[in-house]
Scaffold this motif. Structure first.
Motif, short mmCIF file in Angstrom:
data_model
loop_
_atom_site.label_atom_id
_atom_site.label_comp_id
_atom_site.label_asym_id
_atom_site.label_seq_id
_atom_site.Cartn_x
_atom_site.Cartn_y
_atom_site.Cartn_z
N VAL A 79 -28.50 53.16 6.25
CA VAL A 79 -29.60 53.26 7.22
C VAL A 79 -29.91 51.87 7.75
O VAL A 79 -29.54 50.86 7.15
CB VAL A 79 -30.86 53.88 6.57
CG1 VAL A 79 -30.59 55.32 6.16
CG2 VAL A 79 -31.32 53.05 5.37
N PRO A 80 -30.62 51.77 8.90
CA PRO A 80 -30.98 50.46 9.44
C PRO A 80 -31.90 49.70 8.50
O PRO A 80 -32.55 50.29 7.62
CB PRO A 80 -31.70 50.81 10.76
CG PRO A 80 -31.29 52.19 11.08
CD PRO A 80 -31.03 52.88 9.78
N SER A 81 -32.00 48.41 8.71
CA SER A 81 -32.79 47.55 7.83
C SER A 81 -34.24 48.00 7.73
O SER A 81 -34.84 47.96 6.65
CB SER A 81 -32.72 46.09 8.29
OG SER A 81 -33.18 45.95 9.62
N TYR A 82 -34.83 48.46 8.85
CA TYR A 82 -36.24 48.83 8.82
C TYR A 82 -36.50 50.12 8.03
O TYR A 82 -37.65 50.42 7.68
CB TYR A 82 -36.80 48.97 10.25
CG TYR A 82 -36.27 50.15 11.02
CD1 TYR A 82 -36.79 51.43 10.85
CD2 TYR A 82 -35.26 49.99 11.96
CE1 TYR A 82 -36.31 52.51 11.56
CE2 TYR A 82 -34.77 51.06 12.68
CZ TYR A 82 -35.31 52.31 12.48
OH TYR A 82 -34.81 53.38 13.18
N GLU A 109 -36.44 42.02 5.82
CA GLU A 109 -37.60 42.87 6.10
C GLU A 109 -38.65 42.08 6.85
O GLU A 109 -39.02 40.97 6.45
CB GLU A 109 -38.18 43.42 4.80
CG GLU A 109 -39.28 44.45 5.05
CD GLU A 109 -39.80 45.06 3.76
OE1 GLU A 109 -39.86 46.29 3.67
OE2 GLU A 109 -40.15 44.30 2.83
N GLU A 110 -39.12 42.65 7.96
CA GLU A 110 -40.20 42.00 8.70
C GLU A 110 -41.46 41.94 7.84
O GLU A 110 -41.69 42.77 6.98
CB GLU A 110 -40.48 42.77 10.00
CG GLU A 110 -39.35 42.67 11.02
CD GLU A 110 -39.73 43.32 12.33
OE1 GLU A 110 -40.64 42.80 13.00
OE2 GLU A 110 -39.11 44.36 12.67
N GLN A 285 -37.24 38.24 15.51
CA GLN A 285 -38.65 38.08 15.19
C GLN A 285 -38.85 37.62 13.75
O GLN A 285 -39.62 36.70 13.48
CB GLN A 285 -39.39 39.40 15.42
CG GLN A 285 -40.89 39.28 15.14
CD GLN A 285 -41.70 40.39 15.80
OE1 GLN A 285 -41.15 41.39 16.23
NE2 GLN A 285 -42.99 40.22 15.86
N ALA A 286 -38.12 38.23 12.84
CA ALA A 286 -38.27 37.89 11.42
C ALA A 286 -37.85 36.46 11.13
O ALA A 286 -38.55 35.71 10.43
CB ALA A 286 -37.46 38.87 10.56
#
Length: 331
Positions: A79-82, A109-110, A285-286
């Motif tokens: 699955v995607p990172s988020y 992870e943001e 962004q992260a």
């Protein structure tokens, strides 16, 4: 023969599931969306991601999470990172301690800035965690085009077991005990690939792409070594190798999204047009927030952040990069 479950029915999970099934393993692929799962189960084709590839009849496809993970020796988080944390929460109370968790996602992870193996370990503290990363487009893996990747873990005995699981005549797996370096390289390269795509969309050429890839590698090494990774890891498959394939191939969703952004399509629309998660946006962004906290100079990341989140003109951003104070290449 092993029992392996893939959580996530995207392109890479599907292609690796087909790979393992062809090697004789018992494979289950789980997806959240029951209607989508039922369509794929009926047609034996993942039309959204791999429309030309038939999924073998011996691969079980299900939307029942309990059925999916029961009795599996290896659970692959495809699955995607988020989504990593939410999927781990979903299965944490169902896991047996001897089930090995394998992550395919690239990013951090943001908000927490945790590497994804750290996120998994927080939610499943009693299970071994292995990451499988490297230059590996799903479209090519599914067609048995020779591919090489890397596995890493805090517990390298399990990385060795995952190496044995995935090795085939078309899919070569190396081990590397530098877990931090392996994960950081795979995450930051998406930022550089998105930037390369933007420059392609502007009509810039090979000179520009070579400059971005090379100076991008400098940014990967800066942040990666500061976080504890080994410099030599970033010249390997999960650093330079992944950077090359993601910045130059049209299979790369980050590069393709960047091309659209470079042609003037708004960021949200460009990402939607790709039809898959463009990890470079969240990664930018992260890592922007992380490098600000750590005081690391990452000018490409800086300018991409301003394009994506501050509406900076793209050509002005390119001008800013080209007209920074002069310096020695090695610093």
């Amino acid at each position: 023969m092993k029992r392996v479950t893939f959580l996530g029915i995207g392109s890479f999970g599907t292609s690796l599931g087909i790979l393992l099934a062809s090697c004789g393993h018992n494979v289950t692929i789980w997806g959240r969306n029951k209607d989508e799962v039922d369509r794929i189960k009926k047609d034996r084709i993942n039309k959204k991601y791999l429309p030309d590839i038939t999924i073998p009849s011996n691969v079980i496809i299900t939307s029942d999470i309990d059925e999916a993970i029961k009795g599996s020796q290896y659970i692959v988080l495809a699955v995607p990172s988020y989504s990593i944390r939410s999927v781990c929460k979903l299965i944490s109370d169902k896991l047996k301690k001897d089930q090995v968790l394998i992550s395919l996602a690239k990013g951090i992870e943001e908000e927490t800035n945790l590497r994804l193996s750290e996120v998994i370990q927080q939610e499943a503290p009693f299970n071994p965690v292995v990451v499988l990363l490297g230059p590996s487009h799903a479209e090519e893996v599914s067609r048995n085009i020779p591919t090489t990747v890397v596995v890493s873990s805090k517990e390298m005995e399990y990385a060795g077991k995952v190496q044995d699981l995935f090795m085939s005549k078309y899919f070569r797996v190396y081990t590397n005990d530098d877990l931090i370096g392996v994960e950081i390289g795979g995450a930051v390269k998406n930022i550089i690939a998105l930037t390369c795509g933007i420059c392609d969309g502007l009509g810039y050429g090979d000179n520009t792409r070579a400059a971005l890839m090379t100076r991008g590698m400098s940014e990967i090494i800066k942040i990666g070594t500061l976080l504890g990774g080994k410099q030599e890891t970033f010249f390997g498959l999960t650093g330079m190798g992944d950077l090359i394939v993601t910045c130059t191939s049209l299979h790369s969703r980050n590069r393709r999204a960047g091309i659209q952004i470079g042609k003037g399509i708004p960021v949200d629309e460009a990402c939607k047009n790709i039809g898959m998660v463009v990890e470079g946006v969240a990664a930018c962004q992260a890592f922007y927030e992380l490098k600000e906290k750590l005081g690391v100079s990452m000018p490409i990341t800086d300018e991409l952040y301003k394009i994506l989140f501050k509406n900076k003109d793209i050509k002005e951003a390119a001008h800013s990069l080209m007209n920074r104070d002069k310096k020695n290449e090695m610093y």
